[in-house]
Structure formats: C-alpha cells, structure tokens
Enzyme design. Structure first.
Site, short mmCIF file in Angstrom:
data_model
loop_
_atom_site.label_atom_id
_atom_site.label_comp_id
_atom_site.label_asym_id
_atom_site.label_seq_id
_atom_site.Cartn_x
_atom_site.Cartn_y
_atom_site.Cartn_z
N SER A 281 -7.47 -43.43 34.90
CA SER A 281 -8.09 -44.18 33.83
C SER A 281 -7.98 -45.66 34.08
CB SER A 281 -7.45 -43.82 32.49
OG SER A 281 -6.27 -44.57 32.34
N LYS A 282 -8.78 -46.41 33.34
CA LYS A 282 -8.83 -47.85 33.56
C LYS A 282 -7.46 -48.47 33.34
CE LYS A 282 -13.57 -48.19 32.28
NZ LYS A 282 -14.61 -48.67 31.46
N ARG A 283 -6.65 -47.81 32.55
CA ARG A 283 -5.33 -48.37 32.27
C ARG A 283 -4.44 -48.36 33.51
NH1 ARG A 283 -3.48 -44.73 28.57
NH2 ARG A 283 -5.53 -43.80 28.52
#
Ligand code: GLU
Length: 511
Positions: A281-283
């Site tokens: 994920s972008k995180r």
C-alpha cells in the site's frame, strides 16, 4: 454472340466489384467497430504507486499488442483527495517509463475533455437520461433519515424510499430547491453476471447491491457513474483496472444495459502484495516509481519487473524490453492470485540491466550517486564504472562500495588473520616489506605489470598467491569487501596513493 459475351463479362465484373466493396465495408466496419481502446484513469492523489503503474502498463501493452489506442483520463472528481502537482507526476511518470498515450488531456482524439472535472455537465445530462430510462432516480432523503437506516449489523442500505415519489412530487421538490442526489435503481431480484477476461464468470445477486449515489448533492458524479459514462463516450473496448472493482462491475453493467449501450470487456488485475498476507500500500514506502528511481533502479528494469508482477509470458522469460513486452503481452499470462513485490528479485533484474551499460552510460546514470560520495570525486569515474558495473545491483549501492577510498584510516588489523588463506599478521608484514619497494620502483600500474610483480613476490617468498593478493588488497583498502582485486584497486588508487597506503598499513602492522 459477341455482344452477349460482352454483357456477361460486364456483369461478372460488376458482381466481382460488388463483392469487393462488400468485403471492404465489412473489413472497414470491423476495424471501426473492433478498434481496441484501453485507458488509464488515475486519480491525481500523489506519486505513482506500483499498482497504478502496472495497471497503466498492462493497458498500454494490451492496446499496442492489438494495434489499438491507449487513452489517458484524469479522474479528479474527488476534490478532497486531489493533490497539487499530482497530474504533473502522472505525465512525467508515463513519459519516463516510455508509456506513450495516444489520447489524453494533451492529445485530443475527439472524445474529450479527458479530465473529469471538465465533463461535469455531461454527467448530469446522462444521469437525467438514466432517470427517464428507469435506471436511476432522484433521492431527497436527508442525513438524519439515511442514518436511521442502519440495520442490526450497522450496515446502512438505502431502502428505495424516494423511488416511490411520483414524477410530480419529484418536480415540486426540484423546483423548490430541495437538495438531492441521483441514485442507481438496482433490481431487487435476479443475478447480474459478466465474464471477466482474467477471473472468468462473476455473478452478484442484485439484492446484494445497493442503490448507490451516481450524482452527489454538489452535482459531481461518483466514480461509479463517471466510469460508465466516460468509458462509453470514449469508446473504451477493454476496461483494465485493479480487482477492487471486480464485484462492483455488475452495477456498472446494469447501467450500460439501461442506457442500451454495449458493455466493454473487463480485465481486472490481481493485487500486488508486500508479503503473503498484506497488500502493498501507499503507506509502505518505496512502492512508487520515483522511489525506485531514487534508489538507483534503471527505468527499463522497473518497467520490466512491474510487468512481471502478476503476468508472465508463455515462455517464462524474465528479462524483457518494452518492445518485447508489447509483442508477448497476452491476457492468458495474467494470474488470478496476488504477486509479491520481491525486492531481491527486482535488484537482480536491475543488475542485469546495469551489466549491459557501457562505462559512459553508467557514469551518466551513476553521477548523482558518485556525487554523494566524497571519495568518488578524487578518482576517475570511468575507472570506477569499470569496477562497479559487474558489482552493483542498484546504483545507490555505489557510495558504500567505494567508501574505502575515503575512509582508510584505522581499519581492523584482524582482517589479516585469515585461516582459509593460511594467513596471519606476521606473513602480511613480510609480504608488505617485499611489496613496497616493488610498487615504488614501477611506474606501470597496468594490471598486467602488477600481476607480474605479485607473481614474482609469490615465487621469491614461497607464498601462496592468495596470501599476497589478500595482503595487498587489505593494505590498499582496509576493507574486507572491495569492488575489485588487489591489482584493480592499485590501478584505481594510482601509484602515489597506493604506496602511501601500503606504507601506512605496514607501519600499523608493525605496531
Ligand atoms: N480513478 C480510479 C482509480 O484510480 C480508476 C479506476 C478505473 O480504472 O476504472 O482507482
């Protein structure tokens, strides 16, 4: 007789001509009708995440493989998620990655605008049409009423309350300015199915789907509506996107059907995973194109690796150029299960691309990384390139590989104690004592000459080759791992520095 022949001949010609025209029309019709058009529809929300880039790449490869068109559409209707500068990032990423769109905001193909916020009036017009066709309806329920719909499990499902309003009641409310949304009218019974090109038949009972909002109270469309209108008006033949849309696609198909539009084909893509159980994920940093560039991955290697995340060619090749990807891309090779982004594998692939670089190409690409290292600036970049090309996986490995050029003082003398080479400090001391004058005397630092010098020391002193090479390499670098052997290091350092370092190490060993 002759006249009759001529008439016969003429009519045969005419028939042949007609057949030709007919066939030509069919071909033309097929061409027009069957043109493959795919699109990449990113929301401008920041850097280009690997998953997005892969979706983009597959859309491009599929279109190009089939002589079709690849369209870029900016989906910016969700103003809350909009990030300043993100549209530029999209353009730059596509450009750097070598993905060239045929149509988009900057390349009109006649079905624009290609930016959703510039299409606002279109959505309302089509939503009203859908209302007339029975596929949607106005909803005036306020927040309080909607909140009260939560069932025992806390899930709110709209109860079609406003579907019961008469045309007149709706008109009165609209005239008096009551805020409204437009909702999709989903049948309460039956099942909606379609065949996805990757996942096969997908069926969702209609009762499991909600009458979702198509036009919000601010007049903006939701993704659920805009994607249908845009894909239809932009004549998209194949919708290629992440599998998070797999189960909402039946809803979209109900709209295509209500409008009387032909449904596109769908290719939903499996997720990219961080590990066996977590999606990337972008995180989690490093998962976007810019980060990979900053780490010193080469663009063709990034594109190559990303293409293989969820797809494989029939011959399972791993190293492929963009042209080879275009040639080989086939939906049959797309897997249904998620694929793990394996950075070790990606680094290996990158190293294969680095090995193919010329020294000049390497120096150009490695320049920012050389500049991070104070040590590199003192040496010939091309000589460093020769040493580093076979030894770095990603360009950001460079500074640590050449650190020893700078940080020479105070290294660990225990490194000379090496059982494998039957080495100890005393032997090293002897070897250095013999080597220093030899290195001082010669001006020829070519590998060949240095190898001859070492061979002489080996022979005269009765040492093992490994003992002499190791001693000299350690004395020159102070490092256990170096991007080359003793002679390569000496050549890189040059005579003055090599002799200085040999003497320094000798003195330290003497203690
Ligand atoms: N804007 C959507 C997204 O970024 C596009 C989905 C689609 O391709 O239909 O997820």
């Amino acid at each position: 007789m002759c006249c009759l022949n001529r008439i016969l001949y003429k009519s045969i010609l005419q028939i042949v001509f007609q057949i030709f025209v007919y066939k030509f029309k069919i071909i033309l019709f097929r061409r027009i009708k069957m043109e493959i058009r795919t699109r990449f529809a990113p929301s401008p929300t920041g850097f280009m995440h690997v998953g997005n880039l892969r979706t983009c790449l597959y859309g491009y490869l599929f279109a190009k493989k089939n002589n079709g068109k690849f369209i870029l559409r900016i989906e910016d209707t969700d103003q809350e998620r909009y990030v300043e500068g993100a549209v530029e990032i999209i353009y730059n990423t596509l450009k750097k990655a070598g993905i060239e769109h045929d149509e988009g905001p900057d390349k009109d193909g006649g079905v624009g605008p290609y930016i959703q916020s510039e299409r606002k009036s279109l959505y309302l017009e089509y939503a009203k049409k859908l209302v007339e066709l029975g596929g949607a309806y106005y909803c005036f329920c306020d927040k309080e009423r909607l909140d009260s719909l939560a069932g025992e499990n806390g899930i709110k499902k709209y109860d079609k309350h406003c579907l019961n309003l008469s045309k007149e009641e709706v008109q009165v409310k609209l005239n008096s300015g009551v805020p409204y949304v437009i909702r999709q009218n989903i049948p309460t019974e039956g099942v909606s199915s379609y065949v996805d090109m990757v996942f096969g038949e997908i069926s969702v009972p209609n009762c499991d789907m909600e009458d979702g909002v198509l036009i919000k109270s601010d007049g903006m469309p939701t993704y659920n509506f805009a994607n249908v209108v845009d894909d239809h008006l932009m004549k998209i033949s194949h919708v290629i996107r992440g599998m998070e849309y797999l189960s909402s696609t039946p809803k979209y198909n109900l709209m295509y059907d209500a409008f009387g539009w032909e449904r596109p084909q769908y290719m939903h893509l499996p997720p990219i995973m961080r590990d066996a159980t977590h999606k990337l994920s972008k995180r989690h940093g490093d998962a976007n194109f810019e980060d990979f560039l900053a780490k010193g991955y080469l663009v063709p290697a990034i594109v190559n690796y990303i293409a293989l995340l969820g797809w494989a060619p029939s011959d399972n090749r791993e190293k492929m150029t963009m042209a080879e990807l275009m040639e080989a891309f086939d939906v049959k090779g797309i897997s249904k299960s998620g694929s793990i982004l394996d950075e070790a594998k990606m680094k290996w692939l990158n190293s294969q691309y680095i090995k193919e670089l010329s020294e000049d190409e390497f120096v150009e690409l490695a320049n920012p990384f050389f500049e991070q290292s104070k040590a590199a600036n003192k040496y010939d970049y091309k000589k460093l390139a020769k040493l580093l090309i076979p030894r770095v996986e990603i360009l950001s490995d460079i500074p640590s590989k050449i650190d020893f050029l700078e940080e020479f003082e105070g290294y660990d003398l225990e490194l000379y104690e090496n059982k494998k080479n039957k080495m100890d400090k005393q032997i090293a001391l002897e070897i250095l004592e013999k080597s220093i004058p030899e290195f001082e005397e010669t001006d020829d630092f070519s590998e060949e000459n240095l190898q001859n010098i070492i061979a002489r020391i080996v022979e005269e002193g009765g040492y093992k080759k490994g003992q002499v090479y190791l001693t000299i390499r350690l004395a020159l670098t102070g490092a256990q791992m170096t991007p080359g052997g003793a002679t390569e290091m000496a050549d890189l350092l040059g005579k003055a520095e090599s002799v200085r370092r040999l003497k320094y190490s000798f003195e330290r060993l003497k203690g």
